[in-house]
Design an enzyme around this catalytic site. Sequence first.
Site, PDB file in Angstrom:
ATOM      1  N   GLU A 110      -7.936  -0.591   9.377  1.00 50.37           N
ATOM      2  CA  GLU A 110      -9.180   0.131   9.088  1.00 50.37           C
ATOM      3  C   GLU A 110     -10.298  -0.770   8.569  1.00 50.37           C
ATOM      4  O   GLU A 110     -10.743  -0.638   7.411  1.00 50.37           O
ATOM      5  CB  GLU A 110      -8.910   1.261   8.084  1.00 50.37           C
ATOM      6  CG  GLU A 110      -7.859   2.252   8.549  1.00 50.37           C
ATOM      7  CD  GLU A 110      -7.650   3.418   7.591  1.00 50.37           C
ATOM      8  OE1 GLU A 110      -8.260   3.425   6.514  1.00 50.37           O
ATOM      9  OE2 GLU A 110      -6.873   4.318   7.923  1.00 50.37           O
ATOM     10  N   GLU A 132      -1.509   6.158  11.898  1.00 48.10           N
ATOM     11  CA  GLU A 132      -1.525   6.987  10.680  1.00 48.10           C
ATOM     12  C   GLU A 132      -2.065   8.360  11.019  1.00 48.10           C
ATOM     13  O   GLU A 132      -3.089   8.497  11.695  1.00 48.10           O
ATOM     14  CB  GLU A 132      -2.459   6.425   9.597  1.00 48.10           C
ATOM     15  CG  GLU A 132      -1.935   5.259   8.842  1.00 48.10           C
ATOM     16  CD  GLU A 132      -2.906   4.792   7.754  1.00 48.10           C
ATOM     17  OE1 GLU A 132      -3.673   5.625   7.215  1.00 48.10           O
ATOM     18  OE2 GLU A 132      -2.890   3.593   7.468  1.00 48.10           O
TER      19      GLU A 132
HETATM   20  O1  IFM Z   1      -3.817   5.918   2.063  1.00 46.96           O
HETATM   21  C1  IFM Z   1      -4.717   5.623   3.081  1.00 46.96           C
HETATM   22  C2  IFM Z   1      -4.286   4.392   3.843  1.00 46.96           C
HETATM   23  O2  IFM Z   1      -4.136   3.292   3.012  1.00 46.96           O
HETATM   24  C3  IFM Z   1      -5.304   4.057   4.901  1.00 46.96           C
HETATM   25  N1  IFM Z   1      -5.602   5.180   5.712  1.00 46.96           N
HETATM   26  C4  IFM Z   1      -5.892   6.434   5.074  1.00 46.96           C
HETATM   27  C5  IFM Z   1      -4.827   6.768   4.052  1.00 46.96           C
HETATM   28  C6  IFM Z   1      -5.135   8.102   3.370  1.00 46.96           C
HETATM   29  O3  IFM Z   1      -6.361   8.025   2.723  1.00 46.96           O
END
Ligand code: IFM
Length: 458
Positions: A179, A363
């Site tokens: 990210e 994710e």
């Molecule tokens: O916890 C975070 C993760 O580290 C990166 N993506 C989003 C998740 C939830 O906010």
Amino acid sequence: MGQDSALTTAFAPPADSVLWRKDFLLGVATAAYQIEGATGEDGRLPSIWDTFSAIPGKVLHGDTGAVACDHYHRWQQDVDLIHGLNMEAYRLSIAWPRVMDAAGNPNPKGIAFYRELLQSLRAKGLKTFVTLYHWDLPQHLEDKGGWVNRDTAYRFAEYADLMSRELAGLVDAWSTLNEPWCSAMHGYGTGHHAPGKADNKLALQAMHHLLLGHGLAMQVLRRNDPASLKGIVANIGRGTTDGGTAADRRAAELFEIQQNNWVLDPLLKQSYPQGLFELWPGTEPVVEEGDMAVIAAPMDYLGINYYFRTNVRSDGAHGYTEIPLDGVERTQMGWEVFPDGLRDLLIGFRGEYANLPPIYITENGTASDDAVQDGAVNDAQRMSFLNRHLAAVDQAVKAGVDVRGYFIWSLMDNFEWAFGYERRFGIVHVDYATQKRTPKRSAELVRDFLAKRRNRQD
Ligand code: IFM
């Protein structure tokens, strides 16, 4: 809450769902700073998150990652946990400050930790997805300007070189960055994340150096570990408008340009989207000759993280303003549950980028205020969330998008950055006082589905 109650008590994908395909990978994800703790042990150096979380007011309740889930000491138990849930893959990150000293020399104890962890995962038949940078920049690099300093991109490539020489053969898929939008925007634009700077011009320069670091790292990963997959993980977001004017529609486009195209265009089109500078005039980063070609090196896969939709309207000038919708289902984070956004974005990217690599959803998940009652955690809202997002992925696959796997965020409750430990994203509950792990109902349902899928004759 608007939940679909029919979906909350079961995990039973329809017979024609991609989820039944044994080559569609299902796993769980975590990140180093969020679970490891042991921030001062075995030669680990301070990271920007140690510094940031120590500043009063930056993290809810003054929480820090100093102990987190104590995974550094309990990793064997956690590997057993992942294996016991029948997961096929585990996505983790390496803490840069744990494995390299300030002069760039290897830290053998830190490297041994990851080597043993990966060996143990492999021995249990789990596929390993390893992220090199999930936000924990060594503080000594931030002291020299962090990602705003071009030199950090070269230091990152050195770190990628060391890791891929040390761990070659133990990693199924490398991800350079997790990210970069969050690292650039929240780290240097809004200041909500470490290192806490708040200037969009810095954010755009930081993004350029993050992406340059990605491109340089891709070169060394290819050389050192040719058999693995290599890519990057981007967080994407849906932007829509409930406004009726052309300016409102342009606002929604601009929202997605800064959220998605800012990262994906340089990687897949070798350029920054012009809308970015319409939104934030005067923020053009310094780009040296040849940078964009380095950034746009072909990738084996693209990791996609998706969580929610944002409703916007025109701000009356050249930008957008967020207008939260009433009456929609929201998670403990306050984020709108909007599975169609994932489907629509995936289908949109397929149309927009001719060279879109195969995708893993690296994710997706939700936070809820879970508590253990009579030894169990009934997280019906999470199971409903996962069901609906997996259905959205299935729809995208049926529309022709090449999605090859899905990772639940997260294996266990952990340090949720500026929100500390209050927000619980895990499918396994963590009691931070005792470090006891309790699989939630969602974990049991996914576990049982994976057993069924594994045993199916086809
Ligand atoms: O916890 C975070 C993760 O580290 C990166 N993506 C989003 C998740 C939830 O906010």
